[in-house]
Enzyme design. Structure first.
Site, PDB file in Angstrom:
ATOM      1  N   SER A   1       1.003  -1.155   0.177  1.00  0.00           N
ATOM      2  CA  SER A   1      -0.442  -0.014   0.208  1.00  0.00           C
ATOM      3  C   SER A   1       0.696   1.438  -0.055  1.00  0.00           C
ATOM      4  O   SER A   1       0.345   2.245  -0.704  1.00  0.00           O
ATOM      5  CB  SER A   1      -0.868   0.368   1.125  1.00  0.00           C
ATOM      6  OG  SER A   1       0.310   0.083   2.185  1.00  0.00           O
TER       7      SER A   1
ATOM      8  N   ASN B   1       3.754  -5.217   5.853  1.00  0.00           N
ATOM      9  CA  ASN B   1       2.622  -5.794   6.514  1.00  0.00           C
ATOM     10  C   ASN B   1       3.215  -7.236   7.185  1.00  0.00           C
ATOM     11  O   ASN B   1       2.799  -8.123   7.527  1.00  0.00           O
ATOM     12  CB  ASN B   1       1.866  -6.487   5.021  1.00  0.00           C
ATOM     13  CG  ASN B   1       1.762  -5.025   4.691  1.00  0.00           C
ATOM     14  OD1 ASN B   1       0.499  -4.614   5.171  1.00  0.00           O
ATOM     15  ND2 ASN B   1       1.576  -5.001   3.781  1.00  0.00           N
TER      16      ASN B   1
ATOM     17  N   ASP C   1      -5.048   6.171  10.317  1.00  0.00           N
ATOM     18  CA  ASP C   1      -4.257   4.933  10.119  1.00  0.00           C
ATOM     19  C   ASP C   1      -3.064   4.846  11.412  1.00  0.00           C
ATOM     20  O   ASP C   1      -3.016   3.744  12.154  1.00  0.00           O
ATOM     21  CB  ASP C   1      -4.824   4.347  10.206  1.00  0.00           C
ATOM     22  CG  ASP C   1      -3.986   3.964   8.420  1.00  0.00           C
ATOM     23  OD1 ASP C   1      -3.396   4.764   8.973  1.00  0.00           O
ATOM     24  OD2 ASP C   1      -4.248   3.569   7.536  1.00  0.00           O
TER      25      ASP C   1
ATOM     26  N   HIS D   1      -0.147   4.919   6.708  1.00  0.00           N
ATOM     27  CA  HIS D   1      -0.548   5.093   5.645  1.00  0.00           C
ATOM     28  C   HIS D   1      -0.434   6.970   5.490  1.00  0.00           C
ATOM     29  O   HIS D   1      -1.123   7.673   5.853  1.00  0.00           O
ATOM     30  CB  HIS D   1      -1.879   4.726   4.745  1.00  0.00           C
ATOM     31  CG  HIS D   1      -1.253   3.474   4.505  1.00  0.00           C
ATOM     32  ND1 HIS D   1      -2.298   3.121   5.876  1.00  0.00           N
ATOM     33  CD2 HIS D   1      -1.373   1.949   4.135  1.00  0.00           C
ATOM     34  CE1 HIS D   1      -2.581   1.138   5.702  1.00  0.00           C
ATOM     35  NE2 HIS D   1      -1.601   1.222   4.349  1.00  0.00           N
TER      36      HIS D   1
ATOM     37  N   GLY E   1      -1.635  -4.023   0.585  1.00  0.00           N
ATOM     38  CA  GLY E   1      -2.298  -5.539   1.851  1.00  0.00           C
ATOM     39  C   GLY E   1      -1.256  -6.178   1.311  1.00  0.00           C
ATOM     40  O   GLY E   1      -0.966  -7.375   1.590  1.00  0.00           O
TER      41      GLY E   1
END
Length: 212
Positions: free
Chosen positions: A38, A104, A185, A188, A75
């Site tokens: 991402s 991830n 979040d 990001h 992801g």
């Protein structure tokens, strides 16, 4: 006299051509494949504002003949990237492969040994396809303990040394410590952070773009 003049003009033209070739270190067109997660797929930000899009504009501004294939998937893990890479290499036949994966794996606490093996396999596959490799390093917070975080961040340097591939040490350098550069979040980066990310990657990528 006309023959002599024509001869001199021809010599001058040849000299200009030679100088032109020598002046452009990026003369040979390149295809650059980005395999990331991402952080490279513009998650949560407007299309065209991520570091890969900024790189494309930078190449155009500097008259560097290169096309970019952004095969990043939000992801994505190192395992997923390893699975997808062979088909991408066959389809796009890249000259350079940028591997931006691992975040991830780290956030999920997956074994560092597995991520290491996956990244090394990707490096090997890219090389067998006659592509140069840039590995993009990542660091993670010590959610799973300091030992895990340290081993994770050290993994990239070890792969770079062992496999003799280029390394951008930490793509979020100058970003990770600034909460105002992240989305809600806190994982990001905002679009405002992506020029910094590109600046972290560019010094390691630029030499690979030069003609062989």
């Amino acid at each position: 006299m006309d023959v002599l003049t024509n001869f001199r003009n021809l010599v001058a033209l040849c000299a200009l051509l030679v100088l032109g070739v020598g002046a452009n270190a990026y003369s040979a067109p390149k295809t650059l494949l980005v395999v990331g997660d991402s952080l490279s797929a513009e998650y949560g930000i407007a299309r065209g504002t991520g570091w890969v899009a900024l790189l494309e504009r930078k190449l155009q501004a500097q008259n560097i003949a290169a096309s970019i294939v952004n095969a990043s998937v939000s992801g994505e893990t190192t395992s997923g990237g390893r699975t997808r890479l062979p088909a991408l290499l066959t389809k796009h036949k890249p000259d350079i492969v940028v591997i931006e994966l691992g975040a991830n794996d780290g956030l999920r606490g997956l074994p560092v040994t597995a991520a290491d093996a996956n990244l090394r396999a990707m490096v090997s596959a890219a090389r067998k396809a006659d592509a140069q490799v840039l590995l993009v390093g990542m660091q993670i917070p010590p959610n799973y303990g300091r030992d895990y975080a340290d081993k994770f961040s050290a993994m990239y340097g070890a792969i770079s040394r062992d496999e003799k591939v280029a390394l951008a040490p930490f793509m979020l350098a100058g970003v990770a410590e600034k909460a105002d550069l992240f989305q809600a979040d806190r994982l990001h980066p905002l679009a405002a952070a992506h020029p910094v990310i590109l600046n972290n990657i560019w010094p390691s990528l630029a030499p690979l773009l030069k003609a062989k």
